[in-house]
Scaffold this active site. Structure first.
Site, PDB file in Angstrom:
ATOM      1  CG  HIS A  30      -1.680  -1.234   1.433  1.00 23.02           C
ATOM      2  ND1 HIS A  30      -2.564  -1.711   0.498  1.00 23.02           N
ATOM      3  CD2 HIS A  30      -1.679  -2.133   2.450  1.00 23.02           C
ATOM      4  CE1 HIS A  30      -3.099  -2.842   0.944  1.00 23.02           C
ATOM      5  NE2 HIS A  30      -2.566  -3.120   2.112  1.00 23.02           N
ATOM      6  CD  GLU A  77      -2.988  -3.613   5.755  1.00 24.58           C
ATOM      7  OE1 GLU A  77      -4.082  -3.192   5.357  1.00 24.58           O
ATOM      8  OE2 GLU A  77      -2.389  -4.564   5.226  1.00 24.58           O
ATOM      9  CG  HIS A 106       1.208  -6.700   3.300  1.00 21.50           C
ATOM     10  ND1 HIS A 106       1.469  -5.404   2.906  1.00 21.50           N
ATOM     11  CD2 HIS A 106      -0.136  -6.869   3.161  1.00 21.50           C
ATOM     12  CE1 HIS A 106       0.338  -4.810   2.553  1.00 21.50           C
ATOM     13  NE2 HIS A 106      -0.648  -5.696   2.689  1.00 21.50           N
ATOM     14  NE  ARG A 127      -4.884  -8.446  -6.813  1.00 20.58           N
ATOM     15  CZ  ARG A 127      -5.839  -7.772  -7.428  1.00 20.58           C
ATOM     16  NH1 ARG A 127      -5.707  -7.440  -8.703  1.00 20.58           N
ATOM     17  NH2 ARG A 127      -6.921  -7.414  -6.782  1.00 20.58           N
TER      18      ARG A 127
END
Length: 322
Positions: free
Chosen positions: A102, A119, A177, A197
């Site tokens: 991200h 996150e 991740h 992605r």
């Protein structure tokens, strides 16, 4: 104002989704392959809805627009306006999720998005074989990264962890991740649905197409620094808060209670979200308002909340912005 807000979850069926979320939340529905339950969401077009009480039926952001700083806190309302700033999810991975990254806020805005995404994950009762990947385990350049993606060996450059209940990982923007098969976890993140992605194991979607990759965008977003470990270490204590993450976007602690406890939010200028991960307890506010907090349930307390008593045997995450 004393309200304890509940929301109707948004269930997301995915190609990698499992069968844990519906029974965990004790829902009466027949959906299969539910990969995500969005517990509280202010993502435009994918907002959760208040379930019960005087504000029943309002979307999360309509609730913010109605209550403003009384819900978010003064500083948070000045910072975020009428958009709820956190997205809370339960994630059940029967298969591997894509390898992804991200962007940070600045990178996201350069690409025309409102903000990036930081996150964290708290692992719940997962399969014994569950693993996940977090962070680069060796130094690579952007060109090497693109070559690894092209030849399908990018996973060889990412740290892989065997995980069990109670494990925690902080995923700041830029950290590569992937959630592996068998993982069942809670995710707390910025209100953002921007994901680049990187690699998807050459899977096809329900229509037989490969899912889009964002190789170039990800190369610009990845943090190429290498750390010795990406696992969050913390003291696993009972009947007191265990701090997990303290970052500019949220602060999260774990409570594992088997005796009554008092939570004092009277000096906190923020909403508080409580996420039940195990057991069951009762919340009682100082004005007598009460609610049940149990595994699979997520509650939102407004910034006007003062003293909250918790009783029962319950394990929960507490998160807010301060």
């Amino acid at each position: 104002m004393a309200n304890i807000f509940k929301f109707k979850p948004l269930l997301k069926q995915t190609i990698w989704g499992g069968e844990r979320i519906v029974p965990f939340k004790r829902l009466e529905c027949n959906m299969d392959q539910v990969g995500e339950s969005w517990e509280i969401s202010g993502v435009k077009g994918q907002e959760t809805v208040v379930d019960g009480g005087p504000y029943d039926g309002l979307t999360t952001n309509e609730l913010v627009a109605t209550l403003r700083d009384r819900l978010l806190g003064r500083d948070n309302y000045l910072r975020y306006g009428d958009e709820f700033p956190l997205l809370i999810k339960f994630i059940d991975a029967a298969g591997d999720l894509s390898v992804q990254v991200h962007p940070d806020d600045a990178t996201a805005m350069r690409h025309g998005r409102k903000r990036g995404k930081t996150e964290m994950w708290y692992v719940m009762d997962s399969e014994p074989s569950a693993t996940l990947m977090v962070g680069l385990k060796r130094s690579i350049t952007p060109d090497e990264y693109k070559a690894l993606v092209a030849n399908g060996t990018i996973c060889d450059a990412i740290s892989r962890y065997n995980v069990k209940e109670g494990d925690c990982f902080y995923i700041p923007s830029g950290r590569i991740h992937s959630i592996g098969a068998g993982c069942f976890l809670t995710e707390i993140q910025q209100t953002s649905d921007v994901t680049y992605r990187i690699y998807d194991f050459k899977r096809k979607d329900k229509d037989g197409n490969f899912r889009e990759l964002h190789t170039a965008e990800a190369a610009d977003a990845i943090d190429y620094q290498v750390q010795e470990s990406y696992r969050t270490e913390y003291d696993r204590v009972k009947n007191e808060p265990a701090e997990l993450v303290d970052c500019p976007y949220f602060r999260t602690a774990l409570y594992d209670l088997d005796e009554p406890m008092t939570l004092d939010y009277s000096e906190l200028d923020s909403f508080v979200i409580l996420i039940g991960v195990c057991g069951e307890g009762t919340l009682t506010c100082d004005d007598g308002t009460s609610a049940t907090l149990s595994a699979g349930h997520t509650l939102l307390l407004p910034a006007t909340t003062g003293i909250v008593g918790v009783s029962g045997k319950v394990k929960f995450l507490e998160t807010y912005i301060a």
